[in-house]
Motif scaffolding. Structure first.
Motif, PDB file in Angstrom:
ATOM      1  N   HIS A  10       8.784   4.667 -10.605  1.00 40.27           N
ATOM      2  CA  HIS A  10       9.188   3.789  -9.438  1.00 40.27           C
ATOM      3  C   HIS A  10       8.729   2.984  -8.545  1.00 40.27           C
ATOM      4  O   HIS A  10       8.076   1.872  -8.421  1.00 40.27           O
ATOM      5  CB  HIS A  10      10.064   5.396  -9.528  1.00 40.27           C
ATOM      6  N   ASN A  11       7.546   3.962  -8.403  1.00 40.16           N
ATOM      7  CA  ASN A  11       6.338   2.588  -7.018  1.00 40.16           C
ATOM      8  C   ASN A  11       6.461   1.356  -7.701  1.00 40.16           C
ATOM      9  O   ASN A  11       6.591   0.434  -6.757  1.00 40.16           O
ATOM     10  CB  ASN A  11       6.056   3.376  -6.557  1.00 40.16           C
ATOM     11  N   PRO A  12       5.533   1.372  -8.270  1.00 35.75           N
ATOM     12  CA  PRO A  12       5.546   0.052  -8.854  1.00 35.75           C
ATOM     13  C   PRO A  12       6.754  -0.824  -9.198  1.00 35.75           C
ATOM     14  O   PRO A  12       6.382  -1.901  -8.632  1.00 35.75           O
ATOM     15  CB  PRO A  12       4.682  -0.186  -9.807  1.00 35.75           C
ATOM     16  N   ARG A  13       7.612  -0.691  -9.897  1.00 38.59           N
ATOM     17  CA  ARG A  13       8.940  -0.921  -9.333  1.00 38.59           C
ATOM     18  C   ARG A  13       9.310  -1.808  -8.993  1.00 38.59           C
ATOM     19  O   ARG A  13       8.960  -2.245  -8.233  1.00 38.59           O
ATOM     20  CB  ARG A  13       9.596  -0.010 -10.593  1.00 38.59           C
ATOM     21  N   GLN A  14       9.383  -0.855  -6.745  1.00 36.01           N
ATOM     22  CA  GLN A  14       9.477  -0.781  -6.033  1.00 36.01           C
ATOM     23  C   GLN A  14       8.503  -2.221  -5.662  1.00 36.01           C
ATOM     24  O   GLN A  14       8.734  -3.094  -5.281  1.00 36.01           O
ATOM     25  CB  GLN A  14       9.526   0.092  -4.653  1.00 36.01           C
ATOM     26  N   THR A  15       7.396  -1.653  -6.465  1.00 34.64           N
ATOM     27  CA  THR A  15       6.450  -3.054  -5.299  1.00 34.64           C
ATOM     28  C   THR A  15       6.626  -4.600  -6.102  1.00 34.64           C
ATOM     29  O   THR A  15       6.289  -5.372  -4.736  1.00 34.64           O
ATOM     30  CB  THR A  15       4.656  -2.565  -5.932  1.00 34.64           C
ATOM     31  N   LEU A  16       6.920  -4.597  -7.358  1.00 34.09           N
ATOM     32  CA  LEU A  16       7.358  -5.941  -7.899  1.00 34.09           C
ATOM     33  C   LEU A  16       8.285  -6.100  -7.334  1.00 34.09           C
ATOM     34  O   LEU A  16       9.181  -7.637  -7.251  1.00 34.09           O
ATOM     35  CB  LEU A  16       7.682  -5.236  -9.335  1.00 34.09           C
ATOM     36  N   SER A  17       9.579  -5.391  -6.973  1.00 30.24           N
ATOM     37  CA  SER A  17      10.200  -5.528  -6.167  1.00 30.24           C
ATOM     38  C   SER A  17      10.875  -6.752  -4.461  1.00 30.24           C
ATOM     39  O   SER A  17      11.768  -7.151  -3.901  1.00 30.24           O
ATOM     40  CB  SER A  17      11.573  -5.173  -5.965  1.00 30.24           C
ATOM     41  N   GLY A  47      -1.603  10.314  -7.569  1.00 28.36           N
ATOM     42  CA  GLY A  47      -1.691  11.694  -7.731  1.00 28.36           C
ATOM     43  C   GLY A  47      -1.317  11.995  -8.745  1.00 28.36           C
ATOM     44  O   GLY A  47      -1.835  12.344  -9.896  1.00 28.36           O
ATOM     45  N   PRO A  48       0.362  11.643  -9.250  1.00 23.90           N
ATOM     46  CA  PRO A  48       1.410  12.269 -10.117  1.00 23.90           C
ATOM     47  C   PRO A  48       0.071  11.092 -11.196  1.00 23.90           C
ATOM     48  O   PRO A  48       0.173  12.706 -12.348  1.00 23.90           O
ATOM     49  CB  PRO A  48       2.235  11.261  -9.583  1.00 23.90           C
ATOM     50  N   LEU A  49      -0.470  10.628 -11.899  1.00 20.10           N
ATOM     51  CA  LEU A  49      -0.639   9.991 -12.811  1.00 20.10           C
ATOM     52  C   LEU A  49      -2.257  10.818 -13.680  1.00 20.10           C
ATOM     53  O   LEU A  49      -2.801  11.140 -13.938  1.00 20.10           O
ATOM     54  CB  LEU A  49      -1.482   8.356 -12.753  1.00 20.10           C
ATOM     55  N   ARG A  50      -3.012  11.386 -11.813  1.00 18.67           N
ATOM     56  CA  ARG A  50      -3.901  12.361 -12.533  1.00 18.67           C
ATOM     57  C   ARG A  50      -2.954  13.872 -13.105  1.00 18.67           C
ATOM     58  O   ARG A  50      -3.597  14.440 -13.826  1.00 18.67           O
ATOM     59  CB  ARG A  50      -4.828  12.686 -11.107  1.00 18.67           C
ATOM     60  N   ALA A  79       0.778  -1.000   0.002  1.00 21.04           N
ATOM     61  CA  ALA A  79      -0.064  -0.021  -0.114  1.00 21.04           C
ATOM     62  C   ALA A  79       0.664   1.271   0.296  1.00 21.04           C
ATOM     63  O   ALA A  79       0.786   2.288  -0.854  1.00 21.04           O
ATOM     64  CB  ALA A  79      -1.097   0.055   0.721  1.00 21.04           C
ATOM     65  N   THR A  80       1.864   1.290   0.376  1.00 19.22           N
ATOM     66  CA  THR A  80       2.525   2.317   0.968  1.00 19.22           C
ATOM     67  C   THR A  80       3.200   2.761  -0.586  1.00 19.22           C
ATOM     68  O   THR A  80       3.892   4.071  -0.359  1.00 19.22           O
ATOM     69  CB  THR A  80       3.759   2.983   2.056  1.00 19.22           C
ATOM     70  N   HIS A  81       3.653   1.827  -1.649  1.00 22.78           N
ATOM     71  CA  HIS A  81       4.031   1.757  -2.671  1.00 22.78           C
ATOM     72  C   HIS A  81       2.799   1.986  -3.647  1.00 22.78           C
ATOM     73  O   HIS A  81       3.542   3.038  -4.279  1.00 22.78           O
ATOM     74  CB  HIS A  81       5.667   1.089  -2.877  1.00 22.78           C
ATOM     75  N   LEU A  82       2.262   1.687  -3.613  1.00 20.95           N
ATOM     76  CA  LEU A  82       0.365   1.966  -4.719  1.00 20.95           C
ATOM     77  C   LEU A  82       0.269   2.792  -3.889  1.00 20.95           C
ATOM     78  O   LEU A  82      -0.261   3.611  -5.162  1.00 20.95           O
ATOM     79  CB  LEU A  82       0.386   0.875  -4.656  1.00 20.95           C
ATOM     80  N   SER A  83      -0.216   4.084  -3.176  1.00 20.30           N
ATOM     81  CA  SER A  83      -0.650   5.113  -3.182  1.00 20.30           C
ATOM     82  C   SER A  83      -0.272   5.897  -3.870  1.00 20.30           C
ATOM     83  O   SER A  83      -0.921   6.976  -3.827  1.00 20.30           O
ATOM     84  CB  SER A  83      -1.069   5.547  -1.740  1.00 20.30           C
ATOM     85  N   PRO A  84       0.919   5.923  -3.409  1.00 19.12           N
ATOM     86  CA  PRO A  84       1.346   7.170  -4.208  1.00 19.12           C
ATOM     87  C   PRO A  84       1.203   8.204  -5.885  1.00 19.12           C
ATOM     88  O   PRO A  84       2.064   8.198  -6.157  1.00 19.12           O
ATOM     89  CB  PRO A  84       3.086   8.111  -4.055  1.00 19.12           C
TER      90      PRO A  84
END
Length: 60
Positions: free
Chosen positions: A47-54, A26-29, A18-23
């Motif tokens: 960056h955040n989805p890549r972090q999530t996948l790792s 906003g940028p996508l909007r 959740a902490t990687h996906l929630s940010p």
């Protein structure tokens, strides 16, 4: 990582997810509009989805 006796590892994994996906939202909007400097927002959104996948996967 949080360290506590009897900490639920599955809950910790979901919290990290959740902490990687929630940010990302906003940028996508802002990228949908005519934001004047889209590069930093795009970097955050990528960056955040890549972090999530790792992240290590939970046993569930």
């Amino acid at each position: 990582m949080l360290r506590a006796p009897a900490l639920d590892e599955d809950r910790v994994c979901r919290y990290r997810l959740a902490t990687h996906l929630s940010p990302v939202a906003g940028p996508l909007r802002l990228l949908d509009g005519d934001f004047p400097h889209p590069e930093p927002l795009r970097a955050i959104a990528e960056h955040n989805p890549r972090q999530t996948l790792s992240l290590p996967r939970s046993g569930a």
